[in-house]
Design a protein around this motif. Sequence first.
Motif, PDB file in Angstrom:
ATOM      1  N   MET A  20       0.839  -1.175   0.000  1.00  0.00           N
ATOM      2  CA  MET A  20       0.000   0.000   0.000  1.00  0.00           C
ATOM      3  C   MET A  20       0.884   1.237   0.000  1.00  0.00           C
ATOM      4  O   MET A  20       1.815   1.360   0.784  1.00  0.00           O
ATOM      5  N   ASN A  21       0.593   2.172  -0.885  1.00  0.00           N
ATOM      6  CA  ASN A  21       1.378   3.389  -1.000  1.00  0.00           C
ATOM      7  C   ASN A  21       0.823   4.441  -0.044  1.00  0.00           C
ATOM      8  O   ASN A  21      -0.287   4.930  -0.203  1.00  0.00           O
ATOM      9  N   ILE A  22       1.613   4.808   0.956  1.00  0.00           N
ATOM     10  CA  ILE A  22       1.148   5.744   1.974  1.00  0.00           C
ATOM     11  C   ILE A  22       0.961   7.134   1.380  1.00  0.00           C
ATOM     12  O   ILE A  22       0.048   7.858   1.783  1.00  0.00           O
ATOM     13  N   ALA A  23       1.787   7.531   0.428  1.00  0.00           N
ATOM     14  CA  ALA A  23       1.673   8.863  -0.162  1.00  0.00           C
ATOM     15  C   ALA A  23       0.317   9.047  -0.844  1.00  0.00           C
ATOM     16  O   ALA A  23      -0.249  10.137  -0.819  1.00  0.00           O
ATOM     17  N   LYS A  24      -0.210   8.006  -1.461  1.00  0.00           N
ATOM     18  CA  LYS A  24      -1.511   8.098  -2.119  1.00  0.00           C
ATOM     19  C   LYS A  24      -2.627   8.272  -1.105  1.00  0.00           C
ATOM     20  O   LYS A  24      -3.623   8.937  -1.359  1.00  0.00           O
ATOM     21  N   ASN A  25      -2.497   7.672   0.052  1.00  0.00           N
ATOM     22  CA  ASN A  25      -3.556   7.658   1.045  1.00  0.00           C
ATOM     23  C   ASN A  25      -3.325   8.646   2.190  1.00  0.00           C
ATOM     24  O   ASN A  25      -3.954   8.538   3.235  1.00  0.00           O
ATOM     25  N   MET A  26      -2.428   9.618   1.988  1.00  0.00           N
ATOM     26  CA  MET A  26      -2.100  10.557   3.061  1.00  0.00           C
ATOM     27  C   MET A  26      -3.306  11.400   3.451  1.00  0.00           C
ATOM     28  O   MET A  26      -3.488  11.716   4.630  1.00  0.00           O
ATOM     29  N   GLU A  27      -4.162  11.768   2.507  1.00  0.00           N
ATOM     30  CA  GLU A  27      -5.347  12.558   2.830  1.00  0.00           C
ATOM     31  C   GLU A  27      -6.292  11.757   3.730  1.00  0.00           C
ATOM     32  O   GLU A  27      -6.823  12.283   4.708  1.00  0.00           O
ATOM     33  N   VAL A  28      -6.467  10.491   3.424  1.00  0.00           N
ATOM     34  CA  VAL A  28      -7.346   9.639   4.231  1.00  0.00           C
ATOM     35  C   VAL A  28      -6.763   9.470   5.632  1.00  0.00           C
ATOM     36  O   VAL A  28      -7.501   9.520   6.632  1.00  0.00           O
ATOM     37  N   ILE A  29      -5.456   9.298   5.726  1.00  0.00           N
ATOM     38  CA  ILE A  29      -4.798   9.148   7.025  1.00  0.00           C
ATOM     39  C   ILE A  29      -4.972  10.425   7.843  1.00  0.00           C
ATOM     40  O   ILE A  29      -5.281  10.376   9.035  1.00  0.00           O
ATOM     41  N   PHE A  30      -4.808  11.585   7.195  1.00  0.00           N
ATOM     42  CA  PHE A  30      -4.957  12.860   7.895  1.00  0.00           C
ATOM     43  C   PHE A  30      -6.389  13.055   8.393  1.00  0.00           C
ATOM     44  O   PHE A  30      -6.612  13.453   9.527  1.00  0.00           O
ATOM     45  N   VAL A  31      -7.365  12.778   7.549  1.00  0.00           N
ATOM     46  CA  VAL A  31      -8.764  12.948   7.936  1.00  0.00           C
ATOM     47  C   VAL A  31      -9.124  11.995   9.077  1.00  0.00           C
ATOM     48  O   VAL A  31      -9.803  12.377  10.031  1.00  0.00           O
TER      49      VAL A  31
END
Length: 67
Positions: free
Chosen positions: A1-12
């Motif tokens: 899983m690419n964390i950079a792609k999902n950074m917005e979801v992680i932040f929210v």
Amino acid sequence: MNIAKNMEVIFVAAAIIGAATSFATASERVDFVMPASKVVAVAQADTSMPTVTITAKRLTAAEKAAL
């Protein structure tokens, strides 16, 4: 899983968790009583504010350009 792609979801998700925990703990009453041995007297502060008056003449446009 690419964390950079999902950074917005992680932040929210982190923001939602932080907001939920702050609301959950906000209703908790915290009583803090300072021991008598730690009480410190506070001196009255001077409320008069010092004022500085500048009495220099303004520079002309030619003097500003020379700087």
